[in-house]
Design an enzyme around this catalytic site. Structure first.
Site, mmCIF file in Angstrom:
data_model
loop_
_atom_site.group_PDB
_atom_site.id
_atom_site.type_symbol
_atom_site.label_atom_id
_atom_site.label_comp_id
_atom_site.label_asym_id
_atom_site.label_seq_id
_atom_site.Cartn_x
_atom_site.Cartn_y
_atom_site.Cartn_z
ATOM 1 C CG ASP A 172 -28.403 52.469 32.698
ATOM 2 O OD1 ASP A 172 -27.414 51.723 32.611
ATOM 3 O OD2 ASP A 172 -28.758 53.044 33.757
ATOM 4 C CG ASP A 181 -21.598 58.212 13.638
ATOM 5 O OD1 ASP A 181 -20.957 58.780 12.737
ATOM 6 O OD2 ASP A 181 -22.628 58.678 14.143
ATOM 7 C CG ASP A 196 -19.111 63.153 12.323
ATOM 8 O OD1 ASP A 196 -20.283 63.546 12.480
ATOM 9 O OD2 ASP A 196 -18.115 63.780 12.740
ATOM 10 C CD GLU A 241 -22.906 65.310 9.771
ATOM 11 O OE1 GLU A 241 -23.646 65.953 10.519
ATOM 12 O OE2 GLU A 241 -21.742 64.987 10.066
ATOM 13 C CG HIS A 244 -26.452 63.150 16.602
ATOM 14 N ND1 HIS A 244 -26.593 62.573 15.358
ATOM 15 C CD2 HIS A 244 -25.201 63.692 16.618
ATOM 16 C CE1 HIS A 244 -25.485 62.762 14.657
ATOM 17 N NE2 HIS A 244 -24.621 63.433 15.396
ATOM 18 C CG ASP A 245 -25.344 67.032 15.064
ATOM 19 O OD1 ASP A 245 -24.901 67.065 16.227
ATOM 20 O OD2 ASP A 245 -24.719 66.527 14.115
#
Length: 562
Positions: free
Chosen positions: A28, A113, A215, A277, A340-341
């Site tokens: 950040d 992505d 995705d 994916e 991330h999943d």
């Protein structure tokens, strides 16, 4: 005799290592508690500073960015309202262009992505499609009216739980969503939809991106007759999605034509990669066939059987051998442990392993991922040994697309694997560069010890092991592109395998247990091996293969053809 097709020329995405960044929690720069593109720019030298002998950089070759397009962030970027702009959460198109240029200066590729199975329900396309059944975009999404006597058009379920159909009062019809109801699926049978998506692809390729990760790339095509999926015999899963055979809402033949069309666009540009994916519950064969009959679909299908394996040598080798046998000729495998999943691999495996030493598991997992034949995908923080944050207060959870269900009707929230990257022991692990601001998700309590700064200073850390392993890999043609050959037929306590080219052989030994005999089922010359990297032998020394493996030993040994 070693087959010649193992030694064809290889492209950058086959020899390189790809690093996934979840932008909301990586770095950040502006101090608002949410990750952004300028934060990634400021951390590029950590990923690769351009020096192959760097003393501080990780040494990856490409970054895959989870979605950064304009979005209302219900599913944290996987619900898009503008495909050709950057979400203000992350910055601007100018920030992206700077990231792209500075990454390329360091030899880092950028992969975006591409979320095109669905849009946000706030996308202008969907707004227009909702207005009536006869407007120009009326057929851009999957709309249906139930037959008399039914309360839904069919029995298709949402992967996130519940029916996949949501009623739109304005249009007096139901629309289908594979995921959350705010993510309506596009109608890929409509040629105007395809043309619009292909224009988006060209927009980013023209801007200089090096490829895409698609995705949910195996669920683009749906049955045009909207037939019911058959029930699985005896299935009683609490999430009804798992109780059906998904014959009509994913993996349809037309899906391959869509991927071929996307690949054909990339082929008009130089050296661009298409990763897909192929859905989290696909079996290995369902995924690898997305290479295409003529290797004209995905360059790298992402498959999930390997990370879902138990932490046990026999099961892991079984998954590798399946991939080796099923993968089409001249196609290239792809492996990962975390994303991330999924819960992070140390959180998954340390609880179901005889070894409770996270350092030993992390180093063994790193060795396996970075030395088998295929492109490795790393997930940010994996190289530190980050684990899931399971102590996030309910009011701080951010995964609003998957709501926690105590009874198991829906998948568990994914926030635990998405917490801020741990840079140092300053406030909030240095996520906001020392500013004491509340981050988007809480930092894991272990950040004072598990962070980049402290691990760089510790020669035996997980991070420095990853760094050394990547440097070894980058200097070994055998590890980058050689064939894989197991040395144990039915491994039980340890793995041993070769990576081979015509001029170089690397032997990899990973002991999952305490001291034990170093037994092999395939005869190899046990004398005169050069140590590339080892937990027990000095790098650069020459040894004979020992009679025993030390407790949780890892050794990479090399020979060159005489």
């Amino acid at each position: 005799m070693i087959q010649s097709n193992f030694f064809r020329s290889h492209r950058w995405w086959e020899t390189g290592v790809i690093y996934q960044i979840y932008p909301l929690t990586f770095a950040d720069a502006n101090g608002d508690g949410t990750g952004d593109l300028r934060g990634i720019i400021q951390r590029l030298d950590y990923l690769n500073d351009g020096d192959p002998k760097s003393r501080s950089a990780l040494g990856i070759d490409a970054i895959w960015l989870s979605p950064i397009n304009k979005s209302p962030m219900i599913d944290n970027g996987y619900d898009i309202v503008d495909y050709q702009d950057i979400c203000p959460t992350f910055g601007t198109l100018a920030d992206f262009d700077e990231l792209l240029a500075k990454a390329h200066d360091r030899g880092i590729k950028i992969i975006l992505d591409l979320v095109v199975n669905h849009t946000s329900n706030q996308h202008p396309w969907f707004g227009e499609s909702c207005r009536s059944q006869d407007n120009p975009k009326a057929d851009w999404y999957l709309w249906q009216t139930p037959f008399e006597g039914r309360d839904r058009p069919n029995n298709w379920q949402s992967y996130f739980g519940g029916s996949g159909w949501t009623y739109c009062e304005q249009r007096d019809q139901f629309y289908f969503h594979t995921f959350n109801q705010n993510q309506p699926d596009l109608n890929w049978q409509n040629p105007d939809v395809r043309a619009a998506i292909y224009d988006i692809v060209r927009f980013w390729l023209d801007r200089g991106v090096d490829g895409f990760r698609l995705d949910a790339s195996s669920v683009y095509s749906k049955d045009p007759y909207f037939r019911d999926n058959p029930l699985k015999y005896g299935a009683t899963d609490k999430n009804d999605y798992n109780n059906y055979h998904h014959l009509y809402d994913k993996n349809l033949p037309d899906n391959h034509q869509i991927i071929r069309e996307l690949r054909a666009i990339l082929e008009t540009y130089d050296e661009r990669v298409l990763i897909g994916e192929t859905f989290i519950d696909n079996r290995l064969y369902d995924s690898v066939i997305f290479h295409g009959v003529h290797n004209d679909e995905l360059h790298l299908p992402i498959t999930f059987e390997f990370p879902f394996s138990p932490w046990y040598p026999g099961y892991l080798q079984r998954e590798i051998e399946k991939q080796e046998k099923i993968n089409p000729p001249d196609a290239w495998p792809c492996y990962f442990l975390d994303n991330h999943d999924l819960p992070r691999h140390l959180s998954r495996w340390v609880e179901c392993s005889l070894c409770v030493d996270t350092q030993a598991i992390a180093k063994a997992a790193a060795t396996l991922l970075l030395t088998i034949r295929g492109t490795p995908l790393l997930y940010y923080g994996q190289e530190l040994g980050m684990v899931d944050n399971t102590e996030i207060p309910p009011d701080q959870l951010q995964d609003h697309a998957v709501l926690k269900s105590a009874t198991g009707e829906t998948p568990p929230p994914r926030d635990g694997a998405r917490t801020p990257m741990q840079w140092d022991d300053s406030p909030q692990a240095g996520f906001s560069f020392g500013k004491a601001v509340e981050p988007w998700l809480p930092v894991h309590a272990n950040y004072a010890d598990v962070n980049v700064q402290s691990e760089l200073a510790d020669p035996d850390s997980i991070l420095n092991f990853y760094r050394r392993l990547l440097q070894v890999r980058n200097h070994s043609t055998a590890l980058q592109s050689g064939r894989w050959r197991p040395l144990i037929h039915y491994p039980h306590e340890h793995l041993a395998y070769l990576r081979e080219t015509e001029t170089e052989t690397v032997l990899v030994a990973i002991n999952f247990a305490y001291e034990q005999p170093f037994t092999l089922d395939v005869p190899v010359d046990r004398t005169g091996w050069h140590v590339l990297l080892s937990t027990d032998y000095e790098t650069g020394s020459t040894i004979d293969l020992p009679d025993h493996l030390q407790s949780f030993e890892i050794s990479l040994l090399q020979k060159h053809a005489e």
